[in-house]
Design a protein around this motif. Sequence first.
Motif, mmCIF file in Angstrom:
data_model
loop_
_atom_site.group_PDB
_atom_site.id
_atom_site.type_symbol
_atom_site.label_atom_id
_atom_site.label_comp_id
_atom_site.label_asym_id
_atom_site.label_seq_id
_atom_site.Cartn_x
_atom_site.Cartn_y
_atom_site.Cartn_z
ATOM 1 N N ILE A 51 54.491 8.900 62.908
ATOM 2 C CA ILE A 51 55.265 10.121 62.671
ATOM 3 C C ILE A 51 54.444 11.338 63.052
ATOM 4 C CG2 ILE A 51 56.236 11.611 60.879
ATOM 5 C CD1 ILE A 51 57.188 9.112 59.438
ATOM 6 N N ARG A 52 53.198 11.370 62.641
ATOM 7 C CA ARG A 52 52.370 12.546 62.912
ATOM 8 C C ARG A 52 52.160 12.756 64.408
ATOM 9 N NH1 ARG A 52 47.175 12.205 59.293
ATOM 10 N NH2 ARG A 52 47.630 10.010 59.069
ATOM 11 N N GLN A 53 52.028 11.661 65.145
ATOM 12 C CA GLN A 53 51.820 11.801 66.586
ATOM 13 C C GLN A 53 53.102 12.191 67.308
ATOM 14 O OE1 GLN A 53 50.072 8.046 67.709
ATOM 15 N NE2 GLN A 53 48.001 8.712 67.185
ATOM 16 N N ALA A 54 54.221 11.613 66.895
ATOM 17 C CA ALA A 54 55.495 11.881 67.568
ATOM 18 C C ALA A 54 56.120 13.200 67.128
ATOM 19 C CB ALA A 54 56.470 10.741 67.306
ATOM 20 N N MET A 55 55.811 13.635 65.919
ATOM 21 C CA MET A 55 56.395 14.857 65.366
ATOM 22 C C MET A 55 55.261 15.765 64.880
ATOM 23 S SD MET A 55 59.362 13.044 63.059
ATOM 24 C CE MET A 55 60.258 11.622 63.693
ATOM 25 N N PRO A 56 54.570 16.444 65.781
ATOM 26 C CA PRO A 56 53.423 17.270 65.387
ATOM 27 C C PRO A 56 53.819 18.379 64.426
ATOM 28 C CG PRO A 56 54.067 17.713 67.659
ATOM 29 C CD PRO A 56 54.835 16.510 67.223
ATOM 30 N N SER A 57 52.844 18.884 63.697
ATOM 31 C CA SER A 57 53.124 19.851 62.642
ATOM 32 C C SER A 57 53.709 21.151 63.170
ATOM 33 C CB SER A 57 51.849 20.145 61.850
ATOM 34 O OG SER A 57 50.823 20.630 62.703
ATOM 35 N N ASP A 58 53.429 21.507 64.426
ATOM 36 C CA ASP A 58 53.963 22.770 64.933
ATOM 37 C C ASP A 58 55.479 22.731 65.098
ATOM 38 O OD1 ASP A 58 53.973 21.066 67.086
ATOM 39 O OD2 ASP A 58 52.964 22.427 68.463
ATOM 40 N N ALA A 67 56.607 16.941 50.962
ATOM 41 C CA ALA A 67 57.705 17.685 51.580
ATOM 42 C C ALA A 67 57.365 18.098 53.005
ATOM 43 C CB ALA A 67 58.043 18.917 50.740
ATOM 44 N N PHE A 68 56.109 18.429 53.263
ATOM 45 C CA PHE A 68 55.716 18.799 54.625
ATOM 46 C C PHE A 68 55.887 17.605 55.554
ATOM 47 C CE2 PHE A 68 53.256 19.759 58.292
ATOM 48 C CZ PHE A 68 53.214 21.129 58.394
ATOM 49 N N MET A 69 55.467 16.432 55.108
ATOM 50 C CA MET A 69 55.636 15.241 55.939
ATOM 51 C C MET A 69 57.112 14.970 56.196
ATOM 52 S SD MET A 69 54.400 12.724 57.666
ATOM 53 C CE MET A 69 52.656 12.568 57.231
ATOM 54 N N LEU A 70 57.935 15.104 55.172
ATOM 55 C CA LEU A 70 59.371 14.884 55.320
ATOM 56 C C LEU A 70 60.013 15.935 56.225
ATOM 57 C CD1 LEU A 70 60.135 14.051 51.599
ATOM 58 C CD2 LEU A 70 60.426 12.454 53.507
ATOM 59 N N HIS A 71 59.471 17.147 56.192
ATOM 60 C CA HIS A 71 60.028 18.226 57.016
ATOM 61 C C HIS A 71 59.856 17.931 58.506
ATOM 62 C CE1 HIS A 71 61.445 22.081 58.233
ATOM 63 N NE2 HIS A 71 61.333 22.635 57.038
ATOM 64 N N LEU A 94 60.560 15.211 59.870
ATOM 65 C CA LEU A 94 61.798 14.503 60.219
ATOM 66 C C LEU A 94 62.954 15.490 60.331
ATOM 67 C CD1 LEU A 94 61.597 11.443 57.770
ATOM 68 C CD2 LEU A 94 60.315 11.841 59.880
ATOM 69 N N LEU A 95 63.027 16.399 59.382
ATOM 70 C CA LEU A 95 64.101 17.388 59.379
ATOM 71 C C LEU A 95 64.053 18.241 60.639
ATOM 72 C CD1 LEU A 95 66.349 18.077 57.311
ATOM 73 C CD2 LEU A 95 64.863 19.924 56.491
ATOM 74 N N SER A 96 62.842 18.596 61.064
ATOM 75 C CA SER A 96 62.690 19.431 62.257
ATOM 76 C C SER A 96 63.166 18.727 63.519
ATOM 77 C CB SER A 96 61.217 19.849 62.413
ATOM 78 O OG SER A 96 60.789 20.607 61.312
ATOM 79 N N ILE A 149 63.078 18.901 50.053
ATOM 80 C CA ILE A 149 62.321 19.654 51.055
ATOM 81 C C ILE A 149 62.585 21.145 50.885
ATOM 82 C CG2 ILE A 149 62.018 20.087 53.518
ATOM 83 C CD1 ILE A 149 62.898 17.138 53.980
ATOM 84 N N GLN A 150 63.849 21.516 50.785
ATOM 85 C CA GLN A 150 64.222 22.930 50.654
ATOM 86 C C GLN A 150 63.640 23.534 49.387
ATOM 87 O OE1 GLN A 150 68.472 22.644 50.817
ATOM 88 N NE2 GLN A 150 68.514 22.138 53.009
#
Length: 211
Positions: free
Chosen positions: A114-121, A169-173, A175-177, A190-191
């Motif tokens: 998840i972290r690699q496919a969905m970076p924090s930015d 929540a940040f990790m889940l976000h 996915l939301l992004s 998350i909200q």
Amino acid sequence: MHNICLYIDKKRISPYVMSVYVALKEKGLNFQEKTVDLDQLEQQSMAYRRICPSRKVPCLVMDDFHLFESWAITEYLEDAFPVPDYPALYPRESQARAKCRAVQALVKTDFMAIRQAMPSDSIFVPPKGLFIASAEVLQDIQRLLAVTESLLSECWLTEQWSIADFDLAFMLHRLLSQQIELPDKIQVYIQRNFQRASVQAWLTENEKLKL
């Protein structure tokens, strides 16, 4: 009165830095920020090595005490600025606190796909186009959602908010992004986290960088 300085990434996209920033804000502490330009490899400079031997961010400097690793920093802040004089970052009951520690350890060290496919930015600048998940990412998503649904209580992981709630929540976000469909309860969770004043303060500063 302590002199507190938090070394942060210049782009303000690190979930680890954001976690410590949120913790400091939740505690109501005054602190200074100093940025480290990771793109320019400032973390490798001799000057920063003297401050932070791990050469990473975040790094907390309080008076003459230097501490790295976000999880260690938030636990230190809880001990250094305890309840009832300061708001809690962790529950006081031992089993509830252990649960929060377990969640923090999981989201900070696991779910690499998840972290690699969905970076924090992607949380701060929503990505364009359709996200197509690999089988490995889908497996991570299913596991993350299963863990969350298993551990989540009515509002938070325990009876009260903790810094572990923000980290989850940040990790889940992520996915939301990427417009991954999530159960309503998890979307609300998350909200609820991202509406906290401490989190909104970081998001406001992040928006200023875009001007």
